[in-house]
Design a protein around this motif. Sequence first.
Motif, short mmCIF file in Angstrom:
data_model
loop_
_atom_site.label_atom_id
_atom_site.label_comp_id
_atom_site.label_asym_id
_atom_site.label_seq_id
_atom_site.Cartn_x
_atom_site.Cartn_y
_atom_site.Cartn_z
N GLU A 9 0.82 -1.21 0.00
CA GLU A 9 0.00 0.00 0.00
C GLU A 9 0.86 1.26 0.00
O GLU A 9 0.51 2.27 -0.62
N TRP B 24 -8.39 3.79 -1.46
CA TRP B 24 -8.47 3.44 -0.04
C TRP B 24 -7.65 2.19 0.22
O TRP B 24 -7.37 1.39 -0.68
N ALA B 25 -7.26 2.03 1.48
CA ALA B 25 -6.54 0.84 1.94
C ALA B 25 -7.26 0.33 3.18
O ALA B 25 -7.38 1.06 4.17
N LYS B 26 -7.75 -0.90 3.13
CA LYS B 26 -8.59 -1.43 4.20
C LYS B 26 -7.89 -2.55 4.95
O LYS B 26 -7.35 -3.48 4.34
N HIS C 162 -8.46 -6.38 4.38
CA HIS C 162 -7.70 -7.16 3.41
C HIS C 162 -6.64 -8.01 4.11
O HIS C 162 -6.11 -8.95 3.52
N LEU D 111 -1.57 0.90 9.41
CA LEU D 111 -2.51 1.89 8.90
C LEU D 111 -1.90 3.29 8.96
O LEU D 111 -2.02 4.08 8.02
N ASP E 154 -12.09 -3.21 10.43
CA ASP E 154 -12.76 -2.45 9.37
C ASP E 154 -12.11 -1.10 9.11
O ASP E 154 -12.53 -0.36 8.21
N SER E 155 -11.09 -0.75 9.89
CA SER E 155 -10.44 0.56 9.75
C SER E 155 -9.74 0.68 8.40
O SER E 155 -9.34 -0.32 7.80
N GLN E 156 -9.59 1.92 7.93
CA GLN E 156 -9.02 2.14 6.61
C GLN E 156 -8.47 3.55 6.46
O GLN E 156 -8.78 4.45 7.25
#
Length: 203
Positions: free
Chosen positions: A23, A41-43, A46, A74, A105-107
Amino acid sequence: MRKVKERGHSRLHQRISNWTGAECRSFSDFPEILENQQRYWAKLRHVWGIDSGLCRSGRGHPKGLTKKLMLGSLYQVYQAWKVELDAMGEPYYLKMWLYEPWIEDSQVVCAVRDLLGSYDNMFDRLDEQCSPEAIQIVPEMGKVDNWVPNRHAAYYSESEWQDDEKMMKWLKGGGFETKEMQFGDGTSDTTYIVPTGRVFVGG
Protein backbone atom coordinates in the motif's frame (compact mmCIF):
# COMPACT_ATOMS: atom_id res chain seq x y z
CA MET A 1 -0.78 -26.62 19.72
CA ARG A 2 1.36 -23.67 20.81
CA LYS A 3 3.71 -24.11 17.84
CA VAL A 4 0.74 -24.14 15.47
CA LYS A 5 -0.55 -20.89 16.98
CA GLU A 6 2.89 -19.30 16.79
CA ARG A 7 3.22 -20.23 13.12
CA GLY A 8 -0.28 -18.85 12.47
CA HIS A 9 0.57 -15.53 14.11
CA SER A 10 3.88 -15.39 12.28
CA ARG A 11 2.12 -15.80 8.92
CA LEU A 12 -0.42 -13.14 9.84
CA HIS A 13 2.27 -10.70 10.94
CA GLN A 14 4.11 -11.28 7.66
CA ARG A 15 0.86 -10.67 5.83
CA ILE A 16 0.48 -7.34 7.64
CA SER A 17 4.03 -6.38 6.68
CA ASN A 18 3.46 -7.32 3.04
CA TRP A 19 0.19 -5.38 2.92
CA THR A 20 1.83 -2.28 4.40
CA GLY A 21 4.68 -2.34 1.89
CA ALA A 22 2.33 -2.83 -1.04
CA GLU A 23 0.00 0.00 0.00
CA CYS A 24 2.88 2.39 0.68
CA ARG A 25 4.40 1.61 -2.74
CA SER A 26 1.06 1.98 -4.52
CA PHE A 27 1.61 5.70 -4.72
CA SER A 28 4.26 5.26 -7.39
CA ASP A 29 1.25 4.85 -9.72
CA PHE A 30 -1.01 7.17 -7.78
CA PRO A 31 -1.26 10.09 -10.23
CA GLU A 32 -2.52 7.65 -12.86
CA ILE A 33 -4.92 6.00 -10.37
CA LEU A 34 -6.37 9.35 -9.34
CA GLU A 35 -6.68 10.45 -12.96
CA ASN A 36 -8.90 7.44 -13.61
CA GLN A 37 -10.95 7.10 -10.42
CA GLN A 38 -10.18 10.16 -8.22
CA ARG A 39 -10.31 8.17 -4.98
CA TYR A 40 -8.45 5.34 -3.32
CA TRP A 41 -8.47 3.44 -0.04
CA ALA A 42 -6.54 0.84 1.94
CA LYS A 43 -8.59 -1.43 4.20
CA LEU A 44 -7.32 -3.52 7.09
CA ARG A 45 -9.96 -6.14 6.31
CA HIS A 46 -7.70 -7.16 3.41
CA VAL A 47 -5.39 -8.44 6.15
CA TRP A 48 -7.93 -9.63 8.69
CA GLY A 49 -11.22 -9.73 6.83
CA ILE A 50 -13.15 -11.58 4.22
CA ASP A 51 -10.36 -12.36 1.79
CA SER A 52 -8.14 -13.84 4.52
CA GLY A 53 -10.97 -15.97 5.88
CA LEU A 54 -10.22 -14.95 9.45
CA CYS A 55 -13.23 -12.70 9.98
CA ARG A 56 -15.60 -15.56 9.18
CA SER A 57 -13.74 -18.09 11.29
CA GLY A 58 -15.03 -16.91 14.67
CA ARG A 59 -11.62 -15.59 15.64
CA GLY A 60 -13.04 -12.23 16.74
CA HIS A 61 -11.22 -8.90 16.72
CA PRO A 62 -7.43 -8.45 16.52
CA LYS A 63 -5.70 -8.38 19.90
CA GLY A 64 -2.32 -7.77 21.45
CA LEU A 65 0.66 -7.51 19.11
CA THR A 66 -1.44 -8.23 16.03
CA LYS A 67 -3.73 -5.29 16.82
CA LYS A 68 -0.73 -3.02 17.40
CA LEU A 69 0.89 -4.08 14.10
CA MET A 70 -2.32 -3.54 12.15
CA LEU A 71 -2.88 -0.06 13.58
CA GLY A 72 0.79 0.83 13.09
CA SER A 73 0.53 -0.29 9.46
CA LEU A 74 -2.51 1.89 8.90
CA TYR A 75 -0.61 4.89 10.24
CA GLN A 76 2.39 4.13 8.00
CA VAL A 77 0.16 3.99 4.93
CA TYR A 78 -1.51 7.28 5.92
CA GLN A 79 1.88 8.98 6.28
CA ALA A 80 3.20 7.61 2.98
CA TRP A 81 0.11 8.74 1.10
CA LYS A 82 0.22 12.19 2.71
CA VAL A 83 3.77 12.77 1.45
CA GLU A 84 2.74 11.85 -2.09
CA LEU A 85 -0.47 13.87 -2.03
CA ASP A 86 1.37 16.94 -0.73
CA ALA A 87 3.82 16.56 -3.62
CA MET A 88 0.97 16.57 -6.14
CA GLY A 89 0.18 20.15 -5.12
CA GLU A 90 -3.61 20.05 -5.29
CA PRO A 91 -6.42 19.88 -2.69
CA TYR A 92 -7.17 16.43 -1.34
CA TYR A 93 -9.15 14.48 1.23
CA LEU A 94 -7.03 12.10 3.30
CA LYS A 95 -8.33 10.58 6.50
CA MET A 96 -7.99 7.52 8.68
CA TRP A 97 -11.26 5.91 9.66
CA LEU A 98 -10.76 4.01 12.93
CA TYR A 99 -13.61 1.72 13.89
CA GLU A 100 -14.11 0.65 17.51
CA PRO A 101 -14.41 -2.14 18.42
CA TRP A 102 -14.29 -3.31 14.77
CA ILE A 103 -10.63 -2.35 14.28
CA GLU A 104 -10.38 -4.74 11.34
CA ASP A 105 -12.76 -2.45 9.37
CA SER A 106 -10.44 0.56 9.75
CA GLN A 107 -9.02 2.14 6.61
CA VAL A 108 -7.18 5.03 5.00
CA VAL A 109 -9.31 6.92 2.49
CA CYS A 110 -8.38 9.65 0.01
CA ALA A 111 -10.17 11.56 -2.72
CA VAL A 112 -9.40 14.43 -5.10
CA ARG A 113 -10.97 16.71 -7.70
CA ASP A 114 -14.63 15.97 -8.46
CA LEU A 115 -14.84 13.54 -5.53
CA LEU A 116 -13.08 15.81 -3.03
CA GLY A 117 -16.22 16.38 -0.93
CA SER A 118 -17.79 12.97 -1.41
CA TYR A 119 -17.05 11.84 2.16
CA ASP A 120 -18.02 15.07 3.95
CA ASN A 121 -21.35 13.69 5.24
CA MET A 122 -20.36 10.05 5.46
CA PHE A 123 -20.96 9.68 9.20
CA ASP A 124 -23.20 11.02 11.97
CA ARG A 125 -21.03 12.97 14.38
CA LEU A 126 -21.35 12.20 18.08
CA ASP A 127 -21.55 14.99 20.63
CA GLU A 128 -18.75 13.51 22.72
CA GLN A 129 -15.25 14.54 23.75
CA CYS A 130 -13.11 11.41 23.38
CA SER A 131 -10.09 10.05 21.55
CA PRO A 132 -9.59 6.73 19.76
CA GLU A 133 -8.15 3.84 21.74
CA ALA A 134 -5.57 3.49 18.94
CA ILE A 135 -3.63 6.47 20.32
CA GLN A 136 -2.80 4.45 23.43
CA ILE A 137 -1.59 1.55 21.28
CA VAL A 138 0.22 3.56 18.58
CA PRO A 139 1.16 6.92 20.19
CA GLU A 140 2.15 8.40 16.80
CA MET A 141 -1.54 8.52 15.95
CA GLY A 142 -1.86 11.27 18.53
CA LYS A 143 -0.02 13.53 16.05
CA VAL A 144 -2.95 13.29 13.65
CA ASP A 145 -5.23 16.33 13.85
CA ASN A 146 -8.90 16.55 14.64
CA TRP A 147 -10.02 13.07 15.67
CA VAL A 148 -13.80 13.25 15.44
CA PRO A 149 -16.02 10.52 16.98
CA ASN A 150 -18.94 9.38 14.84
CA ARG A 151 -21.65 6.80 15.18
CA HIS A 152 -21.00 3.38 13.74
CA ALA A 153 -24.25 1.54 13.12
CA ALA A 154 -25.82 -1.37 11.30
CA TYR A 155 -28.91 -0.73 9.19
CA TYR A 156 -31.74 -3.27 8.92
CA SER A 157 -34.71 -2.74 6.63
CA GLU A 158 -38.05 -4.17 7.69
CA SER A 159 -38.76 -5.46 4.18
CA GLU A 160 -35.65 -7.66 4.33
CA TRP A 161 -36.39 -9.17 7.74
CA GLN A 162 -40.19 -9.19 7.91
CA ASP A 163 -40.33 -13.00 7.52
CA ASP A 164 -37.92 -13.55 10.43
CA GLU A 165 -40.16 -13.38 13.50
CA LYS A 166 -37.30 -13.54 16.02
CA MET A 167 -35.33 -10.78 14.26
CA MET A 168 -38.36 -8.50 13.96
CA LYS A 169 -39.19 -8.97 17.63
CA TRP A 170 -35.62 -7.91 18.51
CA LEU A 171 -35.66 -4.90 16.18
CA LYS A 172 -39.06 -3.63 17.30
CA GLY A 173 -38.37 -4.23 20.98
CA GLY A 174 -34.85 -2.83 21.05
CA GLY A 175 -35.76 0.84 21.20
CA PHE A 176 -33.61 1.56 18.14
CA GLU A 177 -33.83 4.71 16.07
CA THR A 178 -35.83 4.24 12.88
CA LYS A 179 -36.12 6.05 9.55
CA GLU A 180 -39.11 5.87 7.24
CA MET A 181 -38.14 5.51 3.59
CA GLN A 182 -40.60 6.66 0.89
CA PHE A 183 -40.15 5.39 -2.66
CA GLY A 184 -41.27 6.77 -6.00
CA ASP A 185 -43.75 3.93 -6.59
CA GLY A 186 -45.68 4.90 -3.46
CA THR A 187 -44.31 2.12 -1.26
CA SER A 188 -42.43 2.67 1.99
CA ASP A 189 -40.04 0.83 4.27
CA THR A 190 -38.73 1.19 7.81
CA THR A 191 -35.01 1.10 8.52
CA TYR A 192 -33.77 0.25 12.03
CA ILE A 193 -30.48 1.88 13.03
CA VAL A 194 -28.60 -0.37 15.47
CA PRO A 195 -25.52 1.19 17.14
CA THR A 196 -22.44 -1.03 16.97
CA GLY A 197 -19.68 1.31 18.17
CA ARG A 198 -17.79 4.37 17.02
CA VAL A 199 -15.75 5.39 14.01
CA PHE A 200 -13.11 8.05 14.60
CA VAL A 201 -12.16 10.15 11.58
CA GLY A 202 -8.84 11.97 11.69
CA GLY A 203 -6.26 13.46 9.39
